[in-house]
Design an enzyme around this catalytic site. Structure first.
Site, PDB file in Angstrom:
ATOM      1  CG  HIS A 174      -2.534 -14.015   8.363  1.00  0.00           C
ATOM      2  ND1 HIS A 174      -1.587 -14.765   9.023  1.00  0.00           N
ATOM      3  CD2 HIS A 174      -2.693 -14.580   7.147  1.00  0.00           C
ATOM      4  CE1 HIS A 174      -1.182 -15.750   8.222  1.00  0.00           C
ATOM      5  NE2 HIS A 174      -1.846 -15.668   7.085  1.00  0.00           N
TER       6      HIS A 174
ATOM      7  N   PRO B 129       0.816  -1.217   0.000  1.00  0.00           N
ATOM      8  CG  PRO B 129      -0.632  -1.523   1.766  1.00  0.00           C
ATOM      9  CD  PRO B 129       0.664  -1.977   1.227  1.00  0.00           C
ATOM     10  CD  GLU B 130       4.114   2.367  -3.684  1.00  0.00           C
ATOM     11  OE1 GLU B 130       4.283   3.432  -4.297  1.00  0.00           O
ATOM     12  OE2 GLU B 130       4.606   1.295  -4.060  1.00  0.00           O
TER      13      GLU B 130
END
Length: 280
Positions: free
Chosen positions: A99, A2-3
DNA sequence: CCGGGCCCCTGGATGC
DNA sequence: TGCATCCAGGGGCCCG
């Protein structure tokens, strides 16, 4: 990974789910303490906004105990995924197979969960605006690349002040916020600048400035790039993958000159570029 | 203050 | 087939 475009797309999808909601419970798995701060402090807080700075999500909380506001700060790391699920959805269980690292139960019965297979994400709750306590990088963040403070002048001066490779400068969040490995390669390809260039003058800085903004804006429009793990809050993929010109295309023909793209390492990061049309 | 280098963490890919 | 090894990545931190 993720940017800015990915985090912005998550922000836009997340906001209508959580704005105005109150956090009624917090659960967490035994996460490395340095990556998970005082998230329990979110209990009792009402989410007043969902904001973003660089790759960080910022959720101001009103009314957290003891009766003063706070701010939830979240970084998705490289594999973090946010989902809003029904409270009884087994996929939202902490310690299950999904997770799930942090689970915030909301007052409408739904749960906001952070799934993070690689455990590079971080979440904490701090005093409003006390970003240094959450992350030194957040406190030192440079201007938003799509905002008015990111000017050609700012970029040109910032590049002139250093002899580090231009790609390392783009990845430096103090110069400009939110550019990561994918969009650094894409921006440099578009601007025709070699990632290891160490002297970028005003003319090329202006080209790079345009390239960074155009690439990021186009990626936001497509809701980001799903290369491996990244998902939107609704579970869908970002659609910028097919628009990539450099990242992930090592050995393939350059879309501008048809020569083969080369893969190297710059600033400890995998780097793909066109040796023919990106100049030092 | 700045930049370089290493570490974290684990699923998936690759190698033997 | 099965095991070992490598790789991906942003930010923290240490060092010169």
């Amino acid at each position: 990974m993720p940017e800015l475009p990915e985090v912005e797309s998550v922000r836009r999808q997340l906001a209508p789910h959580v704005r105005g909601r109150t956090v009624v419970a917090v659960a967490r798995d035994p996460y490395p303490a340095r990556r998970l701060g005082d998230v329990e402090r979110a209990v009792g807080g009402t989410v007043t906004d969902v904001a973003r700075r660089g790759k960080f999500l910022l959720l101001p909380l009103a009314g957290t105990a003891p009766a003063h506001p706070s701010e939830l700060v979240l970084h998705l790391g490289m594999s973090g995924i946010l989902r809003v699920l029904d409270g009884d959805d087994p996929a939202g269980r902490v310690g299950g197979g999904g997770h799930v690292r942090v689970r915030l139960t909301l007052d409408d019965g739904r749960v906001l969960v952070l799934r993070d297979a690689r455990r590079f994400g971080r979440v904490t709750v701090v005093d409003p605006g006390d970003h240094g306590a959450a992350s030194p990088a957040l406190a030192a963040l440079g201007p938003e690349p799509l905002g008015p403070a990111f000017t050609v002048d700012h970029l040109a001066r910032g590049l002139a002040r250093s002899s580090a490779p231009v790609k390392a400068r783009l990845l430096d969040q103090r110069l400009v916020a939110g550019v990561g490995n994918i969009y650094a390669d894409e921006s440099l390809w578009r601007a025709g600048i070699h990632p290891d260039a160490r002297r970028v003058g005003r003319v090329r800085a202006a080209r790079l400035h345009t390239a960074v903004r155009d690439v990021l804006a186009a990626a936001v429009e497509r809701e980001g790039t799903t290369f491996r793990d990244y998902q939107l809050v609704n579970g869908q993929s970002g659609r910028y993958l097919t628009e990539l010109d450099a990242y992930g295309r090592g050995g393939l023909p350059c879309r501008r000159c048809d020569g083969p793209l080369r893969t190297t390492t710059v600033a400890q990061r995998g780097t793909t570029f066109c040796p023919r049309c990106q100049r030092r």
